[in-house]
Design an enzyme around this catalytic site. Structure first.
Site, PDB file in Angstrom:
ATOM      1  N   TYR A  49      30.124  21.394  37.989  1.00 38.13           N
ATOM      2  CA  TYR A  49      31.502  21.543  38.466  1.00 38.13           C
ATOM      3  C   TYR A  49      31.890  20.402  39.401  1.00 38.13           C
ATOM      4  CZ  TYR A  49      31.469  26.311  36.527  1.00 38.13           C
ATOM      5  OH  TYR A  49      31.391  27.399  35.681  1.00 38.13           O
ATOM      6  N   PRO A 204      38.862  35.306  31.984  1.00 35.30           N
ATOM      7  CA  PRO A 204      39.204  36.696  31.679  1.00 35.30           C
ATOM      8  C   PRO A 204      40.676  36.947  31.347  1.00 35.30           C
ATOM      9  CG  PRO A 204      38.913  36.417  34.036  1.00 35.30           C
ATOM     10  CD  PRO A 204      38.468  35.132  33.400  1.00 35.30           C
ATOM     11  N   LEU A 205      41.549  35.998  31.656  1.00 34.11           N
ATOM     12  CA  LEU A 205      42.966  36.168  31.300  1.00 34.11           C
ATOM     13  C   LEU A 205      43.268  35.555  29.935  1.00 34.11           C
ATOM     14  CD1 LEU A 205      44.719  35.447  34.723  1.00 34.11           C
ATOM     15  CD2 LEU A 205      43.881  37.622  33.808  1.00 34.11           C
ATOM     16  N   GLY A 206      42.267  34.908  29.359  1.00 40.29           N
ATOM     17  CA  GLY A 206      42.437  34.342  28.030  1.00 40.29           C
ATOM     18  C   GLY A 206      43.566  33.331  27.975  1.00 40.29           C
ATOM     19  N   VAL A 208      46.833  34.233  27.508  1.00 36.46           N
ATOM     20  CA  VAL A 208      48.105  34.949  27.682  1.00 36.46           C
ATOM     21  C   VAL A 208      49.133  34.101  28.423  1.00 36.46           C
ATOM     22  CG1 VAL A 208      49.225  36.959  28.707  1.00 36.46           C
ATOM     23  CG2 VAL A 208      47.009  37.222  27.580  1.00 36.46           C
ATOM     24  N   PHE A 209      48.710  33.426  29.492  1.00 39.06           N
ATOM     25  CA  PHE A 209      49.652  32.649  30.295  1.00 39.06           C
ATOM     26  C   PHE A 209      49.535  31.142  30.042  1.00 39.06           C
ATOM     27  CE2 PHE A 209      48.301  36.414  32.810  1.00 39.06           C
ATOM     28  CZ  PHE A 209      49.472  37.144  32.668  1.00 39.06           C
ATOM     29  N   GLU A 211      49.271  29.746  26.599  1.00 39.92           N
ATOM     30  CA  GLU A 211      49.782  29.352  25.294  1.00 39.92           C
ATOM     31  C   GLU A 211      50.980  30.201  24.893  1.00 39.92           C
ATOM     32  OE1 GLU A 211      46.670  29.524  22.410  1.00 39.92           O
ATOM     33  OE2 GLU A 211      45.367  28.122  23.487  1.00 39.92           O
TER      34      GLU A 211
END
Length: 290
Positions: A49, A204-206, A208-209, A211
């Protein structure tokens, strides 16, 4: 069975440093304190990182925070050899030799300013990895108290079994979200439950916000109605969806936004209605369950 008790939501540090947010030492210290104050006491790292810099930045900030080491849990990973200024690599590759694993853990300990990491993971599977050699390194590190628990990241069930035959595997960090749910349909979570391996979920939010697709539009439309029903944000509802799975998945949230960090734990307190859980899955698939 793991010896380490992780917080129900994990704070992901991948974007804290030069890869994205570029937090100052003071900002990083404040973010660590905010997470701990909001019951997020586990921090997920990897040696790569920030092109091998974020661990050291975190270590300085954590030391400055004066928070007791016993109050937090640190996860780190190794294995990916990136092309970076502080590495002599000519091509991105993986290294799971006994010598490299031990060296990498000891480097992470120095950077994080700690005597041990609670959970040590192999970052991605390598075609050249030798289970016996990995097990020797892990057992040595455990016997010296430098790592408490050992696990994997992005390993399939068969790859996990290969390693598990030689040394105990307590965690596997995989991609899992409402838009990337394959781990619960391809047998991965079944295998983990059978062998008491705790899944950790990255991203964990994939999407959704991130694409604008038919899938994400369907999900956003549904989530807008669920927000009104539960009086919680869409991101909190998506985490609650993950937490409802019986495999005991722990989501890794990468946000450094104050309001979002303060609301994360609400996902743990919410028992999402079963039909709402299936509605989210249905909208992601684009069709009813079989």
């Amino acid at each position: 069975m793991s010896k380490t008790l992780l917080s129900p939501i994990i704070s992901g540090t991948m974007n804290w440093g030069v890869w994205d947010k570029n937090l100052t030492n003071k900002e990083m210290e404040s973010t660590i304190q905010l997470c701990v104050e909001n019951k997020i006491t586990t921090f997920d790292h990897a040696d790569i990182y920030g092109s091998y810099t974020t661990e050291a930045d975190f270590g300085k900030a954590f030391k400055a925070s004066k928070i007791s080491r016993e109050k937090v849990q640190l996860i780190t990973k190794c294995g990916i050899q990136m092309i970076a200024e502080n590495r002599k690599n000519k091509i991105k590759h993986y290294d799971y030799s006994k010598e490299y694993i031990i060296w990498s853990v000891e480097e992470s300990l120095k950077k994080l300013k700690t005597d041990y990491v609670d959970v040590f993971l192999l970052h991605r599977p390598s075609p050249l990895m030798q289970a016996d050699e990995i097990a020797e390194a892990v057992e040595k590190l455990k016997s010296e108290g430098k790592i408490i628990d050992f696990g994997l990241s992005n390993f399939t069930s068969s790859q996990t079994e290969l390693i598990r035959q030689k040394t105990e595997v307590s965690f596997n960090q995989v991609q899992f979200s409402a838009t990337h749910f394959e781990a619960m349909t391809d047998g991965s979570f079944d295998y983990m439950q059978m062998h008491k391996i705790r899944p950790l979920s990255w991203n964990p939010l994939g999407t959704v916000f991130r694409e604008d697709t038919k899938k994400t539009r369907r999900l956003k439309k549904l989530l807008s109605t669920l927000v009104e029903k539960y009086h919680l944000g869409s991101d909190t509802l998506l985490l609650a969806w993950i937490l409802k799975h019986p495999a005991g998945v722990i989501p890794i949230a990468g946000t450094v936004n104050v309001a979002r960090i303060q609301s994360l734990i609400k996902a743990v307190e919410l028992d999402l209605d079963k039909e709402d859980w299936f509605a989210i899955w249905t909208e992601s698939m684009g069709n009813d369950v079989p």
